[in-house]
Design an enzyme around this catalytic site. Structure first.
Site, PDB file in Angstrom:
ATOM      1  N   ASP A   1       0.826  -1.215   0.000  1.00 19.63           N
ATOM      2  CA  ASP A   1       0.000   0.000   0.000  1.00 19.63           C
ATOM      3  C   ASP A   1       0.857   1.260   0.000  1.00 19.63           C
ATOM      4  O   ASP A   1       2.078   1.211   0.168  1.00 19.63           O
ATOM      5  CB  ASP A   1      -0.966   0.001   1.206  1.00 19.63           C
ATOM      6  CG  ASP A   1      -0.284  -0.433   2.504  1.00 19.63           C
ATOM      7  OD1 ASP A   1       0.957  -0.321   2.594  1.00 19.63           O
ATOM      8  OD2 ASP A   1      -0.982  -0.878   3.430  1.00 19.63           O
TER       9      ASP A   1
ATOM     10  N   ASN B   1      -7.114  -2.755  14.511  1.00 22.72           N
ATOM     11  CA  ASN B   1      -8.510  -2.976  14.111  1.00 22.72           C
ATOM     12  C   ASN B   1      -8.646  -4.184  13.184  1.00 22.72           C
ATOM     13  O   ASN B   1      -9.712  -4.436  12.638  1.00 22.72           O
ATOM     14  CB  ASN B   1      -9.086  -1.716  13.442  1.00 22.72           C
ATOM     15  CG  ASN B   1      -8.380  -1.365  12.134  1.00 22.72           C
ATOM     16  OD1 ASN B   1      -7.484  -2.071  11.695  1.00 22.72           O
ATOM     17  ND2 ASN B   1      -8.785  -0.276  11.516  1.00 22.72           N
TER      18      ASN B   1
ATOM     19  N   HIS C   1      -6.994  -4.663  10.291  1.00 25.73           N
ATOM     20  CA  HIS C   1      -6.769  -4.451   8.851  1.00 25.73           C
ATOM     21  C   HIS C   1      -5.510  -5.174   8.389  1.00 25.73           C
ATOM     22  O   HIS C   1      -4.577  -5.394   9.155  1.00 25.73           O
ATOM     23  CB  HIS C   1      -6.744  -2.961   8.486  1.00 25.73           C
ATOM     24  CG  HIS C   1      -5.533  -2.197   8.897  1.00 25.73           C
ATOM     25  ND1 HIS C   1      -5.536  -0.840   9.080  1.00 25.73           N
ATOM     26  CD2 HIS C   1      -4.249  -2.570   9.169  1.00 25.73           C
ATOM     27  CE1 HIS C   1      -4.326  -0.426   9.418  1.00 25.73           C
ATOM     28  NE2 HIS C   1      -3.531  -1.451   9.484  1.00 25.73           N
TER      29      HIS C   1
ATOM     30  N   GLU D   1      -9.516  -1.974   5.396  1.00 21.19           N
ATOM     31  CA  GLU D   1     -10.057  -1.601   6.698  1.00 21.19           C
ATOM     32  C   GLU D   1     -11.356  -2.376   6.996  1.00 21.19           C
ATOM     33  O   GLU D   1     -12.054  -2.807   6.059  1.00 21.19           O
ATOM     34  CB  GLU D   1     -10.366  -0.096   6.711  1.00 21.19           C
ATOM     35  CG  GLU D   1      -9.138   0.800   6.506  1.00 21.19           C
ATOM     36  CD  GLU D   1      -8.319   0.987   7.772  1.00 21.19           C
ATOM     37  OE1 GLU D   1      -8.191   0.049   8.575  1.00 21.19           O
ATOM     38  OE2 GLU D   1      -7.793   2.101   7.961  1.00 21.19           O
TER      39      GLU D   1
HETATM   40  P1  PGA Z   1       2.399  -1.545  12.760  1.00 28.96           P
HETATM   41  O1  PGA Z   1       1.261  -1.480  11.661  1.00 28.96           O
HETATM   42  O2  PGA Z   1       3.339  -2.612  12.301  1.00 28.96           O
HETATM   43  O3  PGA Z   1       3.026  -0.192  12.744  1.00 28.96           O
HETATM   44  O4  PGA Z   1       1.734  -1.885  14.051  1.00 28.96           O
HETATM   45  C1  PGA Z   1       0.747  -2.665  11.153  1.00 28.96           C
HETATM   46  C2  PGA Z   1      -0.363  -2.371  10.197  1.00 28.96           C
HETATM   47  O5  PGA Z   1      -1.033  -1.338  10.369  1.00 28.96           O
HETATM   48  O6  PGA Z   1      -0.585  -3.182   9.292  1.00 28.96           O
END
Ligand code: PGA
Length: 237
Positions: A67, A134, A136, A141
């Protein structure tokens, strides 16, 4: 779903690097799906270490990132292009690397181009994923309807708050992003999900309690035949 519990973050990164190494020795021209965020940073450090020790060689391999913020300039310090250059690509040379173009004039054309490029490369052999608090994966999302292909998406409040730590005061945080859809992610032959830290324990629990929560996108991984999840003790509860 193959579950590996490690004692700490460093062990998670070493175990994940071993899986990258196995994939490379099986197929030097492998197509890797890569992720950003804080979780994979230690893995990328370990890959850099192994490459400089000449234990690994990605020069025939290809990489597609999950992404990118949209819109964002490539040289913006918070772009995922800049993140990948800093944490991996400046040192570890691949045959080719691709990240959704945050500067594209038309995000929909860019997403269609990205999916076609992944397909033309033969699909992803090993897809690395982190997970949001959450649930995702990429920037897919929580929702009731999920676009299959790569798409432009609005970031949820929870993701904006979680990622705001990377943006300085007065620095505008993009609220939309381009993300690989669940389709190209699920077409990967092997998916490697890393879950670390106590803040992820709650979402990890949902992944392993034998139900598919449709508002936790990572739960769809339960339907994929070849997923390895590596957790540290803190995330595994
Ligand atoms: P993080 O993010 O590794 O910074 O916790 C993971 C994500 O949002 O996929």
């Amino acid at each position: 779903m193959n579950k590996i519990i490690c004692s700490d973050y460093n062990e998670v990164c070493a175990a994940a690097a071993d899986i990258f190494a196995q994939q490379l020795s099986l197929k030097p021209s492998s197509v890797f799906g890569l992720a950003t965020g804080s979780t994979p940073v230690g893995l990328y450090e370990e890959l850099k270490r192994r490459c400089s020790a000449r234990e690994l060689d990605f020069s025939k391999a290809h990489a597609f990132n999950l992404d990118e913020y949209y819109p964002i300039e490539k040289n913006h310090p918070q772009s995922y292009k800049a993140f990948m250059d800093l944490h991996l690509f400046d040192e570890v040379k691949f045959e080719s690397t691709q990240i959704p173009n945050g500067e594209a004039a038309d995000p929909h054309i860019e997403c269609a181009r990205y999916d076609a490029a992944i397909e033309a490369a033969g699909g992803i052999d090993l897809q690395l994923l982190g997970i949001g608090i959450n649930g995702h994966i990429g920037f897919n999302e929580p929702n009731t309807v999920y676009p299959v292909g790569s798409h432009l998406t609005e970031l949820t409040e929870s993701t904006l708050i979680a990622n705001s730590r990377f943006f300085g005061e007065g620095e505008k945080q993009p609220e939309t992003a381009l993300t690989m859809g669940l389709g190209p992610i699920f077409n990967a032959k092997h998916i490697l999900l890393l879950i670390t830290g106590a803040a992820k324990a709650q979402v990890a629990k949902k992944l392993f309690d034998g139900k598919l929560y449709t508002d936790v996108p990572a739960c769809f991984l339960l339907l994929h035949p070849n997923v390895t999840v590596i957790l540290d003790k803190a995330a595994s509860g």
